[in-house]
Scaffold this active site. Structure first.
Site, mmCIF file in Angstrom:
data_model
loop_
_atom_site.group_PDB
_atom_site.id
_atom_site.type_symbol
_atom_site.label_atom_id
_atom_site.label_comp_id
_atom_site.label_asym_id
_atom_site.label_seq_id
_atom_site.Cartn_x
_atom_site.Cartn_y
_atom_site.Cartn_z
ATOM 1 N N HIS A 135 49.917 36.051 43.465
ATOM 2 C CA HIS A 135 49.026 37.172 43.126
ATOM 3 C C HIS A 135 48.479 36.993 41.704
ATOM 4 C CE1 HIS A 135 47.913 41.551 42.915
ATOM 5 N NE2 HIS A 135 48.066 41.277 41.635
ATOM 6 N N GLU A 136 49.369 36.677 40.766
ATOM 7 C CA GLU A 136 48.943 36.502 39.369
ATOM 8 C C GLU A 136 48.001 35.310 39.228
ATOM 9 O OE1 GLU A 136 49.456 38.661 36.892
ATOM 10 O OE2 GLU A 136 50.177 39.769 38.614
ATOM 11 N N HIS A 139 44.490 36.253 40.232
ATOM 12 C CA HIS A 139 43.645 36.877 39.202
ATOM 13 C C HIS A 139 42.961 35.805 38.353
ATOM 14 C CE1 HIS A 139 44.451 41.108 39.757
ATOM 15 N NE2 HIS A 139 45.766 40.972 39.616
ATOM 16 N N GLU A 193 42.597 43.840 42.602
ATOM 17 C CA GLU A 193 43.986 43.837 43.053
ATOM 18 C C GLU A 193 44.078 43.376 44.506
ATOM 19 O OE1 GLU A 193 47.063 44.378 41.631
ATOM 20 O OE2 GLU A 193 45.688 43.898 40.028
HETATM 21 ZN ZN LIG Z 1 47.200 42.245 40.101
#
Ligand SMILES: [Zn+2]
Length: 266
Positions: A135-136, A139, A193
């Protein structure tokens, strides 16, 4: 003519079905700052943070956990170029900071940090670490930090100045440093997100980690937040606002990545 349209329909259909495996995400649009500028500035902020942690004896103290994080990163990173071709040239780094903070991040250019608090408080399995790290990384690959830094710089120096000095040579290092800091300390937008979740699912699945672990992560996260009370919500939740739809969206996208996991699971 009709045949031609039919052919087009068939062709677009087949292109669509080829892309069906894996997730679909949007790349950032407002990217005034060159990627190289953003990565350099983020890299400097990252090194500063790691030096500060090292001076206090808080950097990479738990070698077993550090090696686990780096192994999982090595598994995820080869798949990153699917979402950002430049990722193959990034100087990736993974470090572990001893801190109660329940947090993790990946700065532009692949600078990853985990805080021991997130591993301890949530008792994360390898698959769960993979979905958070994915997830990171998501980004960074989708350049959410670069978009935010661009927006911050525009705010700081004003859009007219930016337009005139479009080569950006005049932006002071302080303005850039401030923007880089804000890029990891402010919450992301809901759509960012959601997209980072999808990239995380796919990176985890392609590297042989069960993407369903993402659901467990968000359940653990909200359970933990409830347990500690409103006074001190986990840092991770303040930069990654969650909501009830999150788990539903993850569940809805699992069919796109589960076949990848089945193919690659160790
Ligand atoms: Zn996030």
């Amino acid at each position: 003519m009709r045949i031609f349209i039919l052919f087009l329909l068939f062709f677009s259909n087949s292109v669509f079905s080829q892309q069906k495996e894996g997730v679909e995400v949007q790349k950032s649009r407002l990217l005034l700052l060159p990627a190289s500028t953003v990565e350099r500035s983020a890299g400097q902020q990252y090194q500063q943070m790691m030096r500060a942690a090292a001076q206090r004896g808080l950097l990479n103290r738990d070698l077993e956990q550090l090696e686990r994080l780096r192994r999982i990163a090595r598994e995820l990173i080869p798949h990153a170029a699917r979402f950002n071709r430049d990722a193959g040239k990034w100087q990736w780094e993974v470090n572990l900071i001893t801190s109660k903070s329940v947090n993790a991040f990946c700065m532009p250019g692949g600078k990853i940090a985990f805080f021991s608090g997130i591993l301890d408080a949530l008792q994360l399995s390898d698959d769960e670490v993979a979905t958070i790290m994915g997830h990171e990384i998501g980004h960074a690959l989708l350049e959410h930090g670069r978009a935010r830094m661009s927006a911050q710089v525009l705010k700081s120096i004003g859009i007219t100045v930016a337009a005139i000095a479009f080569n950006l040579g005049n932006i002071s290092t302080e303005v850039l440093a401030q923007a880089a800091n804000l890029a990891v300390s402010l919450p992301y937008a809901r759509t960012q997100e959601a997209d980072a979740d999808l990239v995380g699912l796919e990176l985890a699945a392609r590297s042989g980690h069960d993407p369903r672990a993402a659901i467990a992560v968000w359940q653990k996260m909200s359970k933990y937040a409830q347990a500690v009370g409103r006074g001190q919500p986990p840092q991770f939740l303040s930069t990654h606002p969650s909501n009830q739809n999150r788990i539903k969206e993850i569940e809805a996208n699992l069919p796109r990545v589960l076949p990848l996991y089945q193919k690659n699971k160790h």
